[in-house]
Structure formats: structure tokens, C-alpha cells
Design a protein around this motif. Structure first.
Motif, PDB file in Angstrom:
ATOM      1  N   SER A 140       0.832  -1.205   0.000  1.00  0.00           N
ATOM      2  CA  SER A 140       0.000   0.000   0.000  1.00  0.00           C
ATOM      3  C   SER A 140       0.866   1.255   0.000  1.00  0.00           C
ATOM      4  N   LYS A 141       2.018   1.175   0.641  1.00  0.00           N
ATOM      5  CA  LYS A 141       2.934   2.309   0.641  1.00  0.00           C
ATOM      6  C   LYS A 141       3.402   2.611  -0.790  1.00  0.00           C
ATOM      7  N   ASP A 144       0.705   4.325  -2.749  1.00  0.00           N
ATOM      8  CA  ASP A 144       0.574   5.682  -2.263  1.00  0.00           C
ATOM      9  C   ASP A 144       1.620   6.584  -2.935  1.00  0.00           C
ATOM     10  N   LYS A 147       0.835   7.445  -6.552  1.00  0.00           N
ATOM     11  CA  LYS A 147      -0.199   8.474  -6.724  1.00  0.00           C
ATOM     12  C   LYS A 147       0.341   9.877  -6.439  1.00  0.00           C
ATOM     13  N   ASN A 151       5.274  11.942  -2.080  1.00  0.00           N
ATOM     14  CA  ASN A 151       5.821  10.780  -1.377  1.00  0.00           C
ATOM     15  C   ASN A 151       6.870  10.057  -2.201  1.00  0.00           C
ATOM     16  N   LYS A 181      -4.324   9.811  -9.223  1.00  0.00           N
ATOM     17  CA  LYS A 181      -4.860   9.559  -7.874  1.00  0.00           C
ATOM     18  C   LYS A 181      -6.041   8.603  -7.885  1.00  0.00           C
TER      19      LYS A 181
END
Ligand code: SF4
Ligand code: SF4
Ligand code: FES
Lengths: 373, 141
Positions: A140-141, A144, A147, A151, A181
Motif C-alpha cells: 500500500s505504501k 501511495d 499516486k 511521497n 490519484k
């Protein structure tokens, strides 16, 4: 503006649905993509023909078990595959394949290339020792980071973070991942070639027009260029000199994993694996007399300089050499840096265009007078 | 002692031009420093950068690659390829902070004895200024 196919599913499901329909409608004979091997995050490239197996395909799993370019070269070494094959590969893998094709090590024929705006991959070490299943934190990181440029994929490999060639140059379709996103609910695929459009024709979804080089991508690009500058500045390669090289490669155990994994190192009879590379006893004697002592086995620095001169011109910066090095030598940073400086001499970007000859296989009659004396 | 340093230069000389040029310089009794060990190759295009790197790492103070003038290669294009390979090796060494000045590429034809003399004299002088190749002292290559 590019033509884009928009499917109302998350990117993974969307791409799987498209691949499944290709197989079911006999538009392709096979699909080449990353496929789940088991539940704990092991994936491998696979070539499948059964539509029911598409379920296990994880097209953008953030790990590179091999450079697909090398695998596709093995598949087509003695001729093209018969039916059309949809191949889902990363931009640097496609570039590696194009380099290999230029070296007559494969054929681009009968492929539909599906690539993506690439978020990079985790290192081999992280993928193997961390938990990288599809419900893990690493997973999931990763998404993220794909997107949000802010980050910027915190934990992917240094080479990926510093890679500005994250858009494929010769893919028929590009799955738009970076900076999008909405990838959890929509799958956007840009159709870059007539072939791409032809294959997408009739697909479930909506056809829209969209600008690929949007603001988010520009942000990613700037961040990555900055990161590359930082990486190069930190590694101080230009200040190595012989002492720096000895220090850096001093812990090389000579496994030659880096050349075995490298897509560009394709020779079966590598000079560095041959008897030529071994010293005769008399050579040892001359050398110890000269130096008062010698590392055994010798030639570590020589091996790396040799590899740099042989593959530097075509290094696509895929990062696999760093991935596999048991001695943790930052090989891909060195190869990227030296590779780029060599490529710049000939204004050459490896794997960009199959029509453009590799600089070593061609010449101008009047050039490079600066290297003559 | 510094003053007595006679550089050791490895010269990869193309059979058809530069090797013959070197021969001519010799038979014409042109005065040259005794610094070159020649290795005769069939064409400058045979000189893989790895050969040059070998000479350099084994401690040659200078490495010379010499072939026919552009346009005159016995195999038509060998020296053009040689020039590109040489440029790549030079760039690799430069980017790694190695002394790429210790490498030289020159064109010398079979009839150019005096040109060979000049290349050797000049290159030897240059290497003398650079001093011995420090690589010779390294034991952990
Ligand atoms: S992978 Fe690492 S240890 Fe193995 S040969 Fe390459 S640099 Fe040396
Ligand atoms: S040298 Fe390393 S980074 Fe470059 S193509 Fe080969 S494996 Fe990839
Ligand atoms: S034969 Fe002399 S350079 Fe090719």
C-alpha cells in the motif's frame, strides 16, 4: 493529446480484464506478464495462454525478478513467436529488449507492448526479506507513492528514484499510473500506436482524449532529476581514481552475478568467464615482482572497467546489477553515471528507437578528432 | 630516481600502416626514446578497449593505439570503429577519475617514419611529465 481507453475498474483489474478479453477473443495467442507464484509475494514472469490464468497476473507488482527484455530475447532468439503476444513490461525492460534486438538477440515482431508510467520497484532484498504481498504495508505504501509525487516512492530502489525515463518510448499502450490519484477506481491506458488502437478496439470502456505529460508527471520528472543529481553527487564517482575503485570494488567476491543478470551482457562466451581472463603462473610471478604482492584472484577492477566499456553505451539503468550484488556494491549508480557520460558522447539513449544504430556499430568519417593526437 | 624514469609504453600498432611506419622509422635510424613495446595487430579495429585497459592496469605508463589514417584502413572502416571504441574507453576512465591522458590514439601511415618518431617522442615526453603509472604499485586491484 493522446487517445486513452478508460476502464471503470482499478488499474490491476482493468489491465487483467483487457488481457483476458485479448485471450478470449483470440486477439492474442499469449500473455507475457508477472504472475503470482504463491501468496507470500513471490512473482515471476510467465507466458500464459489460458484466460483463466489471467487471475493470477499482477501486472505492476513492484519487484523485478529479471529484466523482461532479457527474457523476451530468449523467447525470440532464433525467430519471432508465431501468434501475437501481449507483453506487459516496464519501460527499462522494453528499452533493454530494443537494445538486444539491435544486437540481433531477439525480434520485436508479433508483440503488443503494454507498459506503464513506471513508479519503480523495490529492491530484491526488500521484496524477499520484507512482506510484499498484495495486502502488505509495503504494497500500500508503494501505491501511495505512485499516486503522490510528494511521497515519491520512499522505499523503491535508488536507481528507480533517480530514473527519468519512466515513460516508455516504444510501447503500443501505456497504463497511466504515475500521479493518477484515481487508480483504485479507474484504469487509463493510452493508445500510442495504430497497433495499440487496433487491439483496444471493441474493449469494454470509454475512449477519451487526454494529455499524458500532465502537471503531476512534470513534478515526478523534476523530483527524479533532482534525485539523480543528488545520487551522483553523493557517490562521487568522478573522484574515484584508482584508489576509489579499489575501495569500491574491494569487497567484490567475483561471483559475476552482475553480468549474469544484466540484460545487456548477453554474450554466452564472456571474455571475463573465459580462460583468457585467468593469469598464467608466469603472469603472477611478473606481477608480484613488480608490486610486492597481489590480490588473488586479481583483476576485479579490470572486470568492472571491462564491463563498463562493453555495456556502458547500452545500460538502461534497470538496477538489477545492484539488486543481485551480494557485496552491496552500488553498481547501477556507477553504471548509470558512466553509461550516461558515454552515451552523451554519441547523443544516444539506449533502447529508445530500434532504428537508431548502436554507436559502436556505426561511425561518421569525420568526428571525435578530440580523441586523436 | 625521477630523472631516470623511462616510460614504458605499450603500442598497439596496425600491421598495414603504423607497424610498417615504426619499422621504417627504425630502418631509417631515426632517433627515438626506447620506450615502446609494440604489439602488432591486424587492424586498429582489433583493439578492444579491454586490451588497452589490460595494459593500463598491468602498469604500462602509457598506451598507444595507432592505425592507418582515416580513409586508408586496409579493411576500409576498422579505424573508424577503433576511434569510437577508444573514445568510449577514454570517457569511461575520465568519468571514473582515472588518468585517461595516459592513452593515446594516433594515425601513422606506412611511409611516415618521421611521424612515428614524432608521436613516440612527444608521447614519451608527456608521460615523463606525468610520472610512472601509480597503478603499478597497487596490490589490491
Ligand atoms: S555481483 Fe557484486 S560481488 Fe558479484 S561480481 Fe558483481 S560486483 Fe562482484
Ligand atoms: S549494467 Fe546494471 S543497470 Fe545497466 S542494464 Fe545492466 S543490470 Fe541494468
Ligand atoms: S588496417 Fe590499419 S587501421 Fe585498419
Amino acid at each position: 493529446m493522446s487517445k486513452v481507453l478508460k476502464i471503470d475498474k482499478n488499474v490491476h483489474e482493468g489491465v487483467r480484464e483487457l488481457l483476458r478479453s485479448f485471450l478470449e477473443n483470440k486477439k492474442v495467442k499469449g500473455v507475457f506478464a508477472l504472475k503470482k507464484i504463491n501468496e507470500n509475494g513471490a512473482v515471476a514472469y510467465s507466458l500464459i495462454t489460458n484466460p483463466n490464468m489471467v487471475e493470477a497476473i499482477l501486472p505492476f507488482f513492484p519487484f523485478m525478478p529479471a529484466n523482461a527484455g532479457k527474457l523476451l530475447s530468449h523467447l525470440t532468439l532464433t525467430g519471432s513467436l508465431k501468434g501475437p503476444i501481449a507483453a506487459v513490461v516496464r519501460p527499462c525492460e522494453l528499452r533493454a529488449f530494443v537494445e538486444l534486438v539491435k544486437r540481433e538477440q531477439g525480434s520485436l515482431e508479433n508483440f503488443l507492448f503494454i507498459s506503464s508510467s513506471c513508479g519503480g520497484v523495490y529492491s530484491l532484498e526488500k521484496s524477499v526479506n520484507g512482506d510484499l504481498s498484495t495486502d502488505s504495508e509495503l504494497w500500500s505504501k508503494y501505491w501511495d507513492g505512485v499516486k503522490n509525487p510528494e511521497n515519491q516512492m520512499a522505499d523503491v530502489r535508488p536507481t528507480c528514484k533517480a530514473c527519468e525515463h519512466f515513460l516508455p518510448y516504444s510501447a503500443d499502450m501505456t497504463v497511466l499510473l504515475l500521479g493518477n490519484k484515481a487508480i483504485d477506481t479507474e484504469c487509463k491506458i493510452s493508445l500510442n500506436t495504430d497497433k495499440g488502437e487496433k487491439f483496444a478496439d471493441g474493449a469494454k470502456g470509454e475512449f477519451i482524449e487526454e494529455e499524458i505529460e500532465n502537471e503531476a508527471l512534470k513534478l515526478f520528472r523534476n523530483k527524479r532529476i533532482e534525485e539523480k543529481k543528488r545520487l551522483f553527487a553523493e557517490s562521487q564517482i568522478e573522484k574515484f581514481g584508482m584508489d576509489g575503485l579499489i575501495k569500491t570494488f574491494g569487497r567484490c567476491i567475483g561471483c559475476h552475478g552482475c553480468s549474469n543478470i544484466c540484460p545487456i551482457c548477453y554474450c554466452n562466451l564472456c571474455t571475463f568467464d573465459s580462460r583468457d581472463y585467468e593469469w598464467e603462473p608466469s603472469t603472477y610471478e611478473t606481477e608480484i615482482e613488480k608490486r610486492g604482492g597481489i590480490r588473488v584472484p586479481p583483476n576485479t577492477v579490470f572486470y568492472h572497467i571491462g564491463r563498463l566499456t562493453h555495456v556502458g553505451i547500452s545500460c538502461v539503468g534497470c538496477g538489477l546489477c545492484s539488486d543481485v550484488c551480494p557485496a552491496d556494491i552500488p553498481l547501477s549508480t556507477i553504471f548509470l553515471k558512466v553509461g550516461e557520460s558515454v552515451q552523451k558522447v554519441f547523443d544516444y539513449l539506449p533502447g529508445k528507437d530500434v532504428e537508431e544504430a548502436i554507436p559502436l556499430t556505426t561511425f561518421e568519417t569525420e568526428e571525435l578528432t578530440e580523441v586523436e593526437d | 630516481m625521477k630523472g631516470e624514469f623511462t616510460p614504458k609504453i605499450v603500442g598497439f600498432l596496425c600491421n598495414w600502416c603504423s607497424y610498417a611506419g615504426a619499422d621504417l622509422a627504425g630502418t631509417s635510424k631515426l632517433k627515438m626514446p626506447p620506450s615502446v613495446s609494440s604489439i602488432r595487430v591486424m587492424c586498429s579495429g582489433r583493439v578492444d578497449p579491454v586490451l588497452v585497459a589490460t595494459a593500463f592496469l598491468r602498469g604500462a605508463d602509457g598506451v598507444l593505439v595507432a592505425g592507418c589514417h582515416p580513409g586508408d584502413c586496409h579493411y576500409e572502416k576498422g579505424n573508424y570503429y577503433a576511434r569510437r571504441r577508444f573514445a568510449i574507453l577514454k570517457k569511461v576512465m575520465e568519468t571514473l577519475g582515472l588518468e585517461s591522458e595516459r592513452l593515446r590514439l594516433s594515425w601513422v601511415s606506412a611511409s611516415e617514419g618521421p611521424r612515428f618518431q614524432e608521436v613516440i617522442t612527444e608521447f614519451t615526453e608527456k608521460i615523463k611529465k606525468l610520472g610512472p603509472n601509480p597503478v603499478k604499485e597497487k596490490t589490491s586491484l
